[in-house]
Motif scaffolding. Structure first.
Motif, mmCIF file in Angstrom:
data_model
loop_
_atom_site.group_PDB
_atom_site.id
_atom_site.type_symbol
_atom_site.label_atom_id
_atom_site.label_comp_id
_atom_site.label_asym_id
_atom_site.label_seq_id
_atom_site.Cartn_x
_atom_site.Cartn_y
_atom_site.Cartn_z
ATOM 1 N N VAL A 126 0.806 -1.175 0.039
ATOM 2 C CA VAL A 126 -0.006 -0.065 -0.044
ATOM 3 C C VAL A 126 1.036 1.163 0.002
ATOM 4 O O VAL A 126 1.489 1.452 1.129
ATOM 5 N N SER A 127 1.085 1.914 -0.971
ATOM 6 C CA SER A 127 1.877 3.193 -1.096
ATOM 7 C C SER A 127 1.041 4.216 -1.747
ATOM 8 O O SER A 127 1.640 5.358 -1.394
ATOM 9 N N ASP A 128 0.289 4.234 -2.556
ATOM 10 C CA ASP A 128 -0.613 5.311 -3.279
ATOM 11 C C ASP A 128 -1.856 5.560 -2.516
ATOM 12 O O ASP A 128 -2.558 6.632 -2.660
ATOM 13 N N GLY A 129 -2.158 4.764 -1.379
ATOM 14 C CA GLY A 129 -3.509 4.933 -0.517
ATOM 15 C C GLY A 129 -4.180 3.647 -0.690
ATOM 16 O O GLY A 129 -4.255 2.891 -1.455
ATOM 17 N N LEU A 130 -4.469 3.224 0.568
ATOM 18 C CA LEU A 130 -5.199 1.974 0.870
ATOM 19 C C LEU A 130 -6.352 1.598 0.035
ATOM 20 O O LEU A 130 -6.480 0.601 -0.832
ATOM 21 N N LEU A 131 -7.244 2.710 -0.513
ATOM 22 C CA LEU A 131 -8.427 2.487 -1.359
ATOM 23 C C LEU A 131 -8.145 2.157 -2.718
ATOM 24 O O LEU A 131 -8.316 1.213 -3.552
ATOM 25 N N ILE A 132 -7.126 2.968 -3.323
ATOM 26 C CA ILE A 132 -6.739 2.918 -4.745
ATOM 27 C C ILE A 132 -5.836 1.617 -4.875
ATOM 28 O O ILE A 132 -6.118 1.018 -5.956
ATOM 29 N N ASP A 133 -4.986 1.204 -3.989
ATOM 30 C CA ASP A 133 -4.270 -0.003 -4.005
ATOM 31 C C ASP A 133 -5.244 -1.257 -4.002
ATOM 32 O O ASP A 133 -4.895 -2.041 -4.655
ATOM 33 N N ALA A 134 -6.096 -1.074 -3.070
ATOM 34 C CA ALA A 134 -7.060 -2.367 -2.963
ATOM 35 C C ALA A 134 -7.671 -2.579 -4.088
ATOM 36 O O ALA A 134 -8.029 -3.730 -4.753
ATOM 37 N N LYS A 135 -8.454 -1.128 -5.033
ATOM 38 C CA LYS A 135 -9.169 -1.409 -6.350
ATOM 39 C C LYS A 135 -8.167 -2.161 -7.314
ATOM 40 O O LYS A 135 -8.593 -2.806 -7.991
ATOM 41 N N GLU A 181 -14.605 -6.193 -1.094
ATOM 42 C CA GLU A 181 -15.236 -5.620 0.109
ATOM 43 C C GLU A 181 -14.540 -5.437 1.269
ATOM 44 O O GLU A 181 -14.187 -6.050 1.898
ATOM 45 N N LEU A 182 -14.270 -3.967 1.686
ATOM 46 C CA LEU A 182 -13.599 -3.753 2.805
ATOM 47 C C LEU A 182 -14.444 -3.147 3.764
ATOM 48 O O LEU A 182 -15.358 -2.192 3.867
ATOM 49 N N ASP A 183 -14.141 -3.276 5.195
ATOM 50 C CA ASP A 183 -14.898 -3.126 6.329
ATOM 51 C C ASP A 183 -14.056 -2.062 7.022
ATOM 52 O O ASP A 183 -12.970 -2.308 7.645
ATOM 53 N N LEU A 184 -14.369 -0.725 6.800
ATOM 54 C CA LEU A 184 -13.572 0.543 7.597
ATOM 55 C C LEU A 184 -13.369 0.437 8.856
ATOM 56 O O LEU A 184 -12.386 0.485 9.356
ATOM 57 N N ASP A 185 -14.206 -0.294 9.564
ATOM 58 C CA ASP A 185 -14.350 -0.433 11.132
ATOM 59 C C ASP A 185 -13.161 -1.452 11.535
ATOM 60 O O ASP A 185 -12.465 -1.477 12.514
ATOM 61 N N ALA A 186 -12.773 -2.504 10.575
ATOM 62 C CA ALA A 186 -11.821 -3.085 10.829
ATOM 63 C C ALA A 186 -10.234 -2.884 10.423
ATOM 64 O O ALA A 186 -9.271 -3.397 10.978
ATOM 65 N N VAL A 187 -10.046 -1.600 9.637
ATOM 66 C CA VAL A 187 -8.921 -1.001 9.393
ATOM 67 C C VAL A 187 -8.205 -0.543 10.598
ATOM 68 O O VAL A 187 -9.011 0.215 11.284
ATOM 69 N N ALA A 188 -6.888 -0.802 10.841
ATOM 70 C CA ALA A 188 -6.313 -0.228 12.110
ATOM 71 C C ALA A 188 -5.810 1.027 11.600
ATOM 72 O O ALA A 188 -4.713 1.400 10.911
ATOM 73 N N PHE A 189 -6.408 2.197 11.828
ATOM 74 C CA PHE A 189 -6.104 3.739 11.430
ATOM 75 C C PHE A 189 -4.985 4.174 12.454
ATOM 76 O O PHE A 189 -5.289 3.943 13.797
ATOM 77 N N ALA A 190 -4.244 5.111 12.039
ATOM 78 C CA ALA A 190 -3.203 5.523 13.200
ATOM 79 C C ALA A 190 -3.987 6.438 14.117
ATOM 80 O O ALA A 190 -5.060 7.280 13.822
ATOM 81 N N GLY A 191 -3.829 6.391 15.375
ATOM 82 C CA GLY A 191 -4.194 6.984 16.342
ATOM 83 C C GLY A 191 -5.511 6.360 16.713
ATOM 84 O O GLY A 191 -6.812 7.214 17.388
ATOM 85 N N GLY A 206 -14.623 -4.468 -9.040
ATOM 86 C CA GLY A 206 -14.597 -3.030 -8.187
ATOM 87 C C GLY A 206 -14.464 -3.242 -6.800
ATOM 88 O O GLY A 206 -14.347 -4.265 -6.143
ATOM 89 N N LEU A 207 -14.419 -1.928 -6.079
ATOM 90 C CA LEU A 207 -14.385 -1.892 -4.492
ATOM 91 C C LEU A 207 -15.279 -1.391 -4.015
ATOM 92 O O LEU A 207 -16.090 -0.220 -4.347
ATOM 93 N N SER A 208 -15.835 -2.013 -2.779
ATOM 94 C CA SER A 208 -16.801 -1.358 -2.075
ATOM 95 C C SER A 208 -16.644 -1.335 -0.597
ATOM 96 O O SER A 208 -15.626 -2.167 -0.205
ATOM 97 N N LEU A 209 -16.908 -0.364 0.047
ATOM 98 C CA LEU A 209 -16.791 -0.133 1.483
ATOM 99 C C LEU A 209 -18.075 0.033 2.322
ATOM 100 O O LEU A 209 -19.181 0.417 1.789
ATOM 101 N N GLU A 210 -17.791 -0.709 3.540
ATOM 102 C CA GLU A 210 -18.851 -0.644 4.713
ATOM 103 C C GLU A 210 -18.198 -0.304 5.947
ATOM 104 O O GLU A 210 -17.036 -0.289 6.407
ATOM 105 N N ARG A 211 -19.611 0.128 6.660
ATOM 106 C CA ARG A 211 -19.249 0.546 7.933
ATOM 107 C C ARG A 211 -20.425 -0.023 8.999
ATOM 108 O O ARG A 211 -21.421 0.628 8.638
ATOM 109 N N GLY A 212 -20.212 -0.740 10.058
ATOM 110 C CA GLY A 212 -21.370 -1.034 10.673
ATOM 111 C C GLY A 212 -22.452 -1.906 9.648
ATOM 112 O O GLY A 212 -23.623 -1.697 10.247
#
Lengths: 314, 314
Positions: B209-218, B229-239, B293-299
């Motif tokens: 992942v160097s250009d951004g998680l979403l663009i690289d995932a796509k 399909e990515l679950d945003l709540d599962a991603v370990a974000f900084a802070g 394609g790429l899709s995102l979900e949360r909760g």
């Protein structure tokens, strides 16, 4: 046009091998069925070429400077990775011409593109190529290894680039790039691909002549811990030059990209015959003796070394 | 000081392997006892780093951007060729600091310098590194290969570089480079070396992942011909970021240099255990399904993709 579109349109078609994976990945795989030699050379606008040079000759020179290193190490070109630092001011037609020439030149040497990186350059164009080679032996032939009693061999002629630059400076028109002659200062003329096999089969030490015959000869002798004696009359100078001052000028100019190697005297007949059968122009220009340093002679008399032996990288 | 003296003094000591031959030759030999992956990445002053950045962090970033590619392909770093386009204005103390950091960083990843080329740059500093890697499998893990039913895994955290850049812009002081935190925009924090073996052992497809998680995932999904399909709540974000707008900002910023890979769901327990034993922080962040394609979900609810998914190379 975005980087990935340029890569897809112009560079990916050059990358047909399995290891390249169509340039879609960041990583390529090398063919390692033979021992692998590897070299890299960079070129910078305003240093190694002029901004006004035709872009196809820039691409071909980039390939040839790397190929020259491999031939002199007894390896045949195989796989290439390209770094392209492209200024915003150069448009799509130039990248198309660059890629076409690069692919053509790589193919002429039996090599293909397998990867690389393209970046934006805020200054002039810069490029580097990493080129692998298949070794005919267990590894590349080195600069060290020359032994007293070895003869010194040189492919092709010395001074074509110098003469071509002089013609260019005088406004004498250039023939088609690569046809030899007046464009040799822009586009090196290399010995044939078969040189790799000849070097691998016979050379005790080898390197390409790129900074000037005299400085490179001295470098090989130093790396091998021996002394080298060269006979200036035996060197094939461009245009058959016989004036001593001119001979020394050509022998210290550089940009010749010929192969210099040493080999036991016993192999001489075999080397001459193999070279002839492979279309390689080759001359025996001197010998290796015990001691250190480089010495020159002409007609059996010692010639003083010029103060500058070639191009010193600043 | 001439190029060959700089090489002899500062770079040759980094080249201890047999294939490097002390950097005296134009050609090096690769170790091909395992299948060989190869990558190259370039960096340009004013584009990839600032002219005022400490030279040691520039050297380390050059190594790490290449190492990141190899880890994500399931290969351990092995041999490096350096191209250095050095401006005349940068003096000897800087080349000394550069070489020291380069050697230290290469050694930290088990790699060593075997060759390269140094040239004068009339503009700013530019550099490229070609890095080979030993594959644990028959070849590098590719971006293509993800299958419906696979889980999506991600090492480390996303957004450290973005947060560090924000701190820097606000004038908040930086900790020591590489210690994580505020200098991560300048010096990428990579997952451990053991990531290479984990990826080689389990991944059906992978990339860094160097250009951004979403663009690289796509990009990975497209290369594999599947949907992700990515679950945003599962991603370990900084802070531990939990604000949606901020999460999307971090997921599209780039410069994370973490490894994204897919693997059959059956391997999940083994992957988690191996990662834990090797000190690799890793999270399962989504799944692969048929389609594109790429899709995102949360909760459990769909989240619209932002207009820009990451850094598009211009």
């Amino acid at each position: 046009m975005a980087e990935k579109d340029w890569i897809a349109r112009y560079l990916a078609p050059l990358a047909q091998g399995a290891g390249a994976a169509g340039l879609r990945d960041d990583v390529a795989q090398l063919d390692v069925s033979d021992p692998v030699a590897i070299t890299t050379d960079a070129m910078v606008e305003g240093v190694h070429f002029l901004g006004t040079d035709p872009i196809d000759t820039v691409a071909r020179k980039l390939v040839r400077t790397n190929v020259s290193d491999l031939l002199a190490s007894g390896a045949e070109p195989a796989e290439a990775l390209l770094v392209l630092g492209w200024p915003k001011g150069r448009g799509e037609a130039e990248i198309a011409a660059f890629a076409a020439a690069l692919g053509d030149e790589l193919a002429a040497w039996g090599a293909q593109l397998i990867g690389g990186d393209t970046v934006t350059s805020p200054g002039g164009l810069f490029l580097s190529l990493t080129l692998t080679g298949r070794c005919f032996k267990a590894g590349p032939v080195r600069r060290m290894g020359a032994k007293p009693g070895d003869l010194v061999w040189l492919t092709g002629t010395i001074g074509a680039a110098a003469r071509a630059w002089q013609d260019h400076s005088r406004g004498i028109p250039s023939p088609f790039p690569g046809s030899s002659g007046a464009d040799a200062y822009r586009l090196p003329v290399l010995p044939p691909l078969a040189t790799a096999k000849l070097v691998a089969g016979h050379a005790s030490a080898a390197m390409d002549v790129s900074d000037g015959l005299l400085i490179d000869a001295k470098t090989l002798a130093e790396a091998s811990g021996v002394a080298m004696e060269l006979d200036l009359d035996a060197v094939a100078f461009a245009g058959g030059e016989t004036d001593l001052a001119e001979m020394l000028k050509l022998a210290t100019w550089g940009d010749d990209y010929q192969t210099l190697f040493t080999a036991p005297e016993n192999n001489s007949k075999l080397i001459s015959r193999e070279a002839k059968n492979s279309g390689i122009e080759i001359t025996s220009i001197g010998k290796i003796v015990a001691g250190s340093g480089l010495s020159l002679e002409r007609g059996g008399r010692n010639v003083n070394l010029p103060e500058t032996l070639g191009f010193e990288h600043g």
